[in-house]
Motif scaffolding. Structure first.
Motif, PDB file in Angstrom:
ATOM      1  N   GLY A 259      -4.043  -4.693  -6.555  1.00 23.05           N
ATOM      2  CA  GLY A 259      -3.099  -4.137  -7.522  1.00 23.05           C
ATOM      3  C   GLY A 259      -3.312  -2.660  -7.783  1.00 23.05           C
ATOM      4  O   GLY A 259      -2.408  -1.976  -8.263  1.00 23.05           O
ATOM      5  N   ALA A 260      -4.506  -2.158  -7.476  1.00 20.98           N
ATOM      6  CA  ALA A 260      -4.795  -0.744  -7.687  1.00 20.98           C
ATOM      7  C   ALA A 260      -4.574   0.090  -6.427  1.00 20.98           C
ATOM      8  O   ALA A 260      -4.752   1.305  -6.454  1.00 20.98           O
ATOM      9  CB  ALA A 260      -6.236  -0.572  -8.156  1.00 20.98           C
ATOM     10  N   SER A 261      -4.172  -0.541  -5.315  1.00 20.33           N
ATOM     11  CA  SER A 261      -3.947   0.195  -4.065  1.00 20.33           C
ATOM     12  C   SER A 261      -2.641   0.972  -4.136  1.00 20.33           C
ATOM     13  O   SER A 261      -1.596   0.426  -4.516  1.00 20.33           O
ATOM     14  CB  SER A 261      -3.895  -0.775  -2.880  1.00 20.33           C
ATOM     15  N   ALA A 262      -2.709   2.241  -3.775  1.00 20.08           N
ATOM     16  CA  ALA A 262      -1.516   3.083  -3.848  1.00 20.08           C
ATOM     17  C   ALA A 262      -0.446   2.632  -2.862  1.00 20.08           C
ATOM     18  O   ALA A 262       0.743   2.606  -3.186  1.00 20.08           O
ATOM     19  CB  ALA A 262      -1.893   4.533  -3.573  1.00 20.08           C
ATOM     20  N   ARG A 263      -0.849   2.275  -1.654  1.00 19.06           N
ATOM     21  CA  ARG A 263       0.123   1.809  -0.658  1.00 19.06           C
ATOM     22  C   ARG A 263      -0.571   0.942   0.379  1.00 19.06           C
ATOM     23  O   ARG A 263      -1.577   1.348   0.948  1.00 19.06           O
ATOM     24  CB  ARG A 263       0.826   2.981   0.029  1.00 19.06           C
ATOM     25  N   ILE A 264      -0.036  -0.250   0.587  1.00 20.81           N
ATOM     26  CA  ILE A 264      -0.553  -1.181   1.599  1.00 20.81           C
ATOM     27  C   ILE A 264       0.445  -1.185   2.749  1.00 20.81           C
ATOM     28  O   ILE A 264       1.592  -1.598   2.573  1.00 20.81           O
ATOM     29  CB  ILE A 264      -0.699  -2.592   1.004  1.00 20.81           C
ATOM     30  N   GLY A 273       5.563  -0.345   4.032  1.00 19.43           N
ATOM     31  CA  GLY A 273       4.470  -0.426   3.075  1.00 19.43           C
ATOM     32  C   GLY A 273       4.954  -0.829   1.691  1.00 19.43           C
ATOM     33  O   GLY A 273       6.158  -0.833   1.402  1.00 19.43           O
ATOM     34  N   ILE A 274       4.004  -1.185   0.839  1.00 18.16           N
ATOM     35  CA  ILE A 274       4.305  -1.550  -0.543  1.00 18.16           C
ATOM     36  C   ILE A 274       3.087  -1.218  -1.386  1.00 18.16           C
ATOM     37  O   ILE A 274       1.944  -1.356  -0.936  1.00 18.16           O
ATOM     38  CB  ILE A 274       4.660  -3.054  -0.667  1.00 18.16           C
ATOM     39  N   SER A 275       3.306  -0.738  -2.581  1.00 14.05           N
ATOM     40  CA  SER A 275       2.172  -0.439  -3.451  1.00 14.05           C
ATOM     41  C   SER A 275       1.567  -1.743  -3.957  1.00 14.05           C
ATOM     42  O   SER A 275       2.248  -2.768  -4.081  1.00 14.05           O
ATOM     43  CB  SER A 275       2.615   0.426  -4.636  1.00 14.05           C
ATOM     44  N   GLY A 276       0.272  -1.698  -4.246  1.00 16.26           N
ATOM     45  CA  GLY A 276      -0.375  -2.886  -4.778  1.00 16.26           C
ATOM     46  C   GLY A 276       0.217  -3.320  -6.097  1.00 16.26           C
ATOM     47  O   GLY A 276       0.346  -4.518  -6.378  1.00 16.26           O
ATOM     48  N   ALA A 277       0.611  -2.356  -6.926  1.00 14.53           N
ATOM     49  CA  ALA A 277       1.206  -2.682  -8.221  1.00 14.53           C
ATOM     50  C   ALA A 277       2.534  -3.410  -8.046  1.00 14.53           C
ATOM     51  O   ALA A 277       2.828  -4.378  -8.754  1.00 14.53           O
ATOM     52  CB  ALA A 277       1.407  -1.412  -9.034  1.00 14.53           C
ATOM     53  N   ALA A 278       3.352  -2.942  -7.083  1.00 18.18           N
ATOM     54  CA  ALA A 278       4.647  -3.592  -6.848  1.00 18.18           C
ATOM     55  C   ALA A 278       4.462  -5.007  -6.314  1.00 18.18           C
ATOM     56  O   ALA A 278       5.168  -5.941  -6.722  1.00 18.18           O
ATOM     57  CB  ALA A 278       5.483  -2.761  -5.878  1.00 18.18           C
ATOM     58  N   LEU A 279       3.499  -5.170  -5.413  1.00 10.95           N
ATOM     59  CA  LEU A 279       3.237  -6.500  -4.855  1.00 10.95           C
ATOM     60  C   LEU A 279       2.738  -7.447  -5.946  1.00 10.95           C
ATOM     61  O   LEU A 279       3.160  -8.604  -6.035  1.00 10.95           O
ATOM     62  CB  LEU A 279       2.211  -6.401  -3.731  1.00 10.95           C
ATOM     63  N   ALA A 280       1.834  -6.944  -6.801  1.00  7.41           N
ATOM     64  CA  ALA A 280       1.310  -7.763  -7.893  1.00  7.41           C
ATOM     65  C   ALA A 280       2.429  -8.154  -8.856  1.00  7.41           C
ATOM     66  O   ALA A 280       2.479  -9.292  -9.331  1.00  7.41           O
ATOM     67  CB  ALA A 280       0.217  -7.009  -8.629  1.00  7.41           C
ATOM     68  N   ALA A 281       3.320  -7.208  -9.159  1.00  6.58           N
ATOM     69  CA  ALA A 281       4.420  -7.500 -10.083  1.00  6.58           C
ATOM     70  C   ALA A 281       5.342  -8.575  -9.520  1.00  6.58           C
ATOM     71  O   ALA A 281       5.799  -9.468 -10.250  1.00  6.58           O
ATOM     72  CB  ALA A 281       5.204  -6.224 -10.369  1.00  6.58           C
ATOM     73  N   TYR A 355     -12.901   3.955 -10.386  1.00  5.21           N
ATOM     74  CA  TYR A 355     -13.095   2.965  -9.323  1.00  5.21           C
ATOM     75  C   TYR A 355     -11.759   2.501  -8.746  1.00  5.21           C
ATOM     76  O   TYR A 355     -11.722   1.516  -8.030  1.00  5.21           O
ATOM     77  CB  TYR A 355     -13.903   1.780  -9.855  1.00  5.21           C
ATOM     78  N   TRP A 356     -10.700   3.203  -9.080  1.00  6.11           N
ATOM     79  CA  TRP A 356      -9.397   2.970  -8.467  1.00  6.11           C
ATOM     80  C   TRP A 356      -8.596   4.264  -8.567  1.00  6.11           C
ATOM     81  O   TRP A 356      -8.946   5.174  -9.329  1.00  6.11           O
ATOM     82  CB  TRP A 356      -8.650   1.824  -9.145  1.00  6.11           C
ATOM     83  N   ALA A 357      -7.526   4.348  -7.774  1.00  7.65           N
ATOM     84  CA  ALA A 357      -6.725   5.570  -7.723  1.00  7.65           C
ATOM     85  C   ALA A 357      -5.265   5.208  -7.948  1.00  7.65           C
ATOM     86  O   ALA A 357      -4.513   4.990  -7.012  1.00  7.65           O
ATOM     87  CB  ALA A 357      -6.910   6.273  -6.382  1.00  7.65           C
ATOM     88  N   SER A 358      -4.880   5.145  -9.213  1.00  3.21           N
ATOM     89  CA  SER A 358      -3.498   4.830  -9.559  1.00  3.21           C
ATOM     90  C   SER A 358      -2.738   6.127  -9.833  1.00  3.21           C
ATOM     91  O   SER A 358      -3.294   7.230  -9.760  1.00  3.21           O
ATOM     92  CB  SER A 358      -3.449   3.922 -10.793  1.00  3.21           C
ATOM     93  N   ALA A 359      -1.463   5.984 -10.171  1.00  2.51           N
ATOM     94  CA  ALA A 359      -0.654   7.162 -10.485  1.00  2.51           C
ATOM     95  C   ALA A 359      -1.214   7.919 -11.678  1.00  2.51           C
ATOM     96  O   ALA A 359      -1.073   9.150 -11.772  1.00  2.51           O
ATOM     97  CB  ALA A 359       0.784   6.728 -10.757  1.00  2.51           C
ATOM     98  N   LEU A 360      -1.859   7.207 -12.614  1.00  5.34           N
ATOM     99  CA  LEU A 360      -2.453   7.873 -13.774  1.00  5.34           C
ATOM    100  C   LEU A 360      -3.548   8.840 -13.339  1.00  5.34           C
ATOM    101  O   LEU A 360      -3.583   9.995 -13.770  1.00  5.34           O
ATOM    102  CB  LEU A 360      -3.033   6.834 -14.736  1.00  5.34           C
ATOM    103  N   GLU A 361      -4.470   8.364 -12.504  1.00  6.28           N
ATOM    104  CA  GLU A 361      -5.567   9.213 -12.043  1.00  6.28           C
ATOM    105  C   GLU A 361      -5.039  10.361 -11.179  1.00  6.28           C
ATOM    106  O   GLU A 361      -5.534  11.483 -11.263  1.00  6.28           O
ATOM    107  CB  GLU A 361      -6.589   8.392 -11.244  1.00  6.28           C
TER     108      GLU A 361
END
Length: 551
Positions: A259-264, A273-281, A355-361
C-alpha cells in the motif's frame, strides 16, 4: 458519480429496500454527520440535499439528489459514521430507505445496476478526499512529525481531511488560542462530530472518527484474518464471497507494505502500473462489498484456544483489551522493514527518516537532497518515484550490485536517472541534526575500507531486509521467525496431516510474506490468499464431521 436510475431500475431497488417509501417535509433531516449505519436513500420525488462541513465554522451544499438518484458513498457499505448530512429540500422529498445489507445484496444480485452504484460510491469518496473541507480538520505545523504521522494514517485509510497551519491560518490559529493549546499538544484534530482531540494517537484518532468497529464478544466468526495487505485482503474477498463470516484486523491500514508503494509495474493485468494505494483501495472496496468487517488500527497480541467452549475454537486477544472469537485464523501479517543499527536513528524517525515513500513524503522533500538505503524492489520503486521530485538521491547499498535483488526493469530505469548517485558497499554510520532544524546530514561508511563520507541530506528513506510480524503467535517458525506450514513443519502431530498452508496450530493458516518459503511477490501473496480459502473450508468441514461445529 451521480447517475439517474430508470423507473425499471428503481423497481428493482424496491426489492432490496424498506417496505414503503418515506415522505419528508422541507428541511427535515434524513441523516446527520457522525451518524453510524446510515442507509442509502433513493429519491422518488422532490430533492435530497447533501451538506458537508466547510472548514471549522460553516456548512455548504455539496449536491442535490433528484428523482432516480441516491445518497451515499463507499464507507456506508461498512456502516461507518457519515461525514455529511442529508435533508429534504424546501419542497420536501419522497425516498426509499436501503440499509447497508440491502445495498450489498443489490450490488451483488444485479451485476449491471450494481456496477453503476459501486462506481458512484467509489467516485464520491474520491471526490470527498480531493475536495478537502469535509471529514476531519488537523491544526498544527504542517511538516511536524506528529502531523505527518496523523496525515499518513488518514491518507492510508482514505479518510478525507484538511490541514490548517496553526501559525498562518486565521481560523486554525483562533481555535488554538481559544482553547489555550500549547505547541506540545498540537496538532489538534477536529472530528466531523465536533469532538476535538489534542495530538491523538492513531488508535485514538480512529476511535473518534468511528473507523474502528465495536467488537462484540458474543460474535463468532468463521475466519479471522490478521493483516490487511494483499494476501489478507485477497483471502477476505474469496472467503466472504463464498459465504463465510470474515473479519480482518490490521494495526495500521489496508494495503500493507504494498500500500505504500508509489507504483507497481510488474503486477499481472496492469500494463501501465498501479500505485499500491490504488490497489489497496480497490481490494478494500471489494472486501466490504461482500460484507467483510475490517477493523483498524487493532493489534493482535496473542492467540489462545477456547477449550471451555467447543464452538469457539480460537480467540485473538487485542492490544485494546478486546478479543475476537473465531473458528479459524489466517495469518497474513507480512513483514516489516528492519531498522538499521544507527545510534540516534529513533531521534529522526518521522522527522527526516521514513520507512515508506508516499506522496506526503515526496512533497515534503521536494527539491532537497535525500538518501535511500536498500537494494530490493521496494527500494527501486521508491527511487523511481522520488528521483523526479528531488535534487539528488543518494542510493546506499551494502552490496556491490543491484542484480539479484532488484528487477531488471527497475535497475535499467535507475541507471538512466541523472540525479541518482550510487554508493556501493556502504552503510549509514550516523545521522546529524537536531530537534529544531531536523535532519541535516548522513555519515556513510565504506564497509571494506572504513573510510567515512558526509552527505548533506534532509531525508533518509529505509528499505532494507524484513522481519516477520508473527511474534504474537506461538507456532513453529524457521530460524528467522517466518512461520512454517504444511510439509515444512518439523514436528507434525502423530497421525495428523497438515494442510499445505496450515501452521503447527490446527485451524491457523499462514500466507504471504510471513510464511517461510513464500515468494515475496505481490502476485504470489494474492494467489496464496485465494488458495488458503479452500483449505479453510476443508478445515471447517473437518470440524463439522467431528461434531465440533454445526454445518
Amino acid at each position: 458519480m451521480f447517475p439517474v436510475l430508470s423507473p425499471q431500475q428503481l423497481t428493482l431497488v424496491r426489492r432490496f429496500g424498506a417496505d414503503a417509501a418515506e415522505r419528508f417535509d422541507g428541511g427535515e433531516r434524513l441523516f446527520s454527520i457522525g451518524q453510524r449505519d446510515v442507509p442509502s436513500w433513493f429519491v422518488l420525488d422532490g430533492e435530497l440535499e447533501v451538506v458537508g462541513q466547510g472548514g471549522l465554522s460553516h456548512r455548504e451544499l455539496l449536491v442535490s439528489h433528484g428523482p432516480g438518484q441516491f445518497s451515499g458513498e463507499i464507507e456506508q457499505l461498512a456502516g461507518r459514521p457519515s461525514m455529511v448530512e442529508g435533508r429534504a429540500s424546501a419542497s420536501g422529498c419522497v425516498a426509499l430507505r436501503v440499509d447497508a445489507a440491502g445495498l450489498r445484496a443489490l450490488i451483488i444480485g444485479s451485476a449491471e445496476l450494481g456496477e453503476t452504484i459501486m462506481r458512484a460510491l467509489i467516485l464520491r469518496r474520491a471526490a470527498l478526499i480531493d475536495a478537502g473541507g469535509t471529514g476531519t480538520v488537523l491544526i498544527g505545523t504542517p511538516d511536524a512529525p506528529a502531523m505527518m504521522r496523523l496525515r499518513g494514517f488518514l491518507v492510508r485509510n482514505t479518510y478525507p481531511h484538511t490541514v490548517l497551519d496553526a501559525s498562518a491560518d486565521a481560523e486554525g490559529r483562533a481555535l488554538v488560542e481559544e482553547l489555550g493549546v500549547p505547541t506540545s499538544e498540537l496538532p489538534l484534530m477536529v472530528c466531523p462530530s465536533g469532538v476535538v482531540l489534542r495530538n491523538p494517537s492513531d488508535v485514538d484518532a480512529a476511535a473518534a472518527l468511528g473507523m474502528t468497529p465495536a467488537l462484540r464478544p458474543d460474535t463468532l466468526c468463521d475466519v479471522a484474518i490478521v493483516g490487511a495487505g494483499p494476501a489478507g485482503l485477497a483471502a477476505a474477498v474469496y472467503a466472504a464471497s463464498e459465504g463465510l463470516r470474515v473479519i480482518v484486523l490490521d494495526e495500521r491500514a489496508a494495503g500493507g507494505q504494498a500500500g505504500a508503494s508509489a507504483r507497481i509495474e510488474n503486477y499481472f493485468g496492469f500494463p501501465t502500473g498501479i500505485s499500491g494505494a490504488a490497489l489497496a483501495a480497490r481490494a478494500y472496496t471489494q472486501a466490504i462489498k461482500f460484507g467483510v468487517e475490517i477493523a483498524v488500527p487493532l493489534k493482535v497480541v496473542r492467540l489462545t484456544s477456547a477449550s471451555d467452549n467447543a464452538d469457539r475454537v480460537l480467540t485473538l486477544h487485542l492490544g485494546s483489551g478486546n478479543f475476537v472469537c473465531t473458528r479459524s485464523v489466517i495469518v497474513a501479517s507480512g513483514a516489516r522493514y528492519r531498522r538499521p543499527d544507527i545510534l540516534n536513528l529513533a531521534q529522526f524517525e518521522g522527522a527526516g527518516v521514513s520507512y515508506w515513500a508516499s506522496a506526503l513524503e515526496a512533497k515534503l522533500c521536494e527539491g532537497d537532497n535525500v538518501a535511500l538505503v536498500g537494494a530490493g524492489n521496494s527500494a527501486g520503486q521508491a527511487i523511481a518515484f522520488l528521483s523526479p521530485r528531488v535534487r539528488r538521491l543518494h542510493l546506499i547499498a551494502r552490496r556491490n550490485s543491484l542484480a539479484g535483488t532488484m528487477s531488471t526493469y527497475l535497475i535499467d530505469r535507475i541507471a538512466a536517472m541523472p540525479n541518482v548517485e550510487l554508493h556501493w558497499d556502504n552503510e549509514i554510520s550516523a545521522l546529524e541534526g537536531d530537534s529544531t532544524d531536523g535532519l541535516r546530514a548522513a555519515i556513510i561508511r565504506h564497509r571494506s575500507s572504513g573510510t567515512q563520507k558526509r552527505l548533506a541530506v534532509r531525508h533518509v528513506f529505509v528499505f532494507i531486509g524484513a522481519d516477520p510480524n508473527a511474534e504474537w503467535l506461538d507456532a513453529e517458525a524457521d530460524q528467522s521467525g517466518f512461520l512454517l506450514t504444511g510439509a515444512d513443519l518439523r514436528h507434525p502431530d502423530t497421525g495428523t496431516s497438515r494442510l499445505a498452508l496450515e501452521t503447527s496450530i490446527p485451524g491457523v493458516f499462514a500466507i504471504g510474506d510471513v510464511r517461510a518459503g513464500s515468494t515475496k511477490r505481490l502476485a504470489a501473496a494474492v494467489g496464496e490468499g485465494a488458495a488458503v480459502v479452500n483449505q479453510v473450508h476443508a478445515f471447517l468441514q473437518k470440524l463439522v464431521k467431528s461434531g465440533t461445529m454445526h454445518d
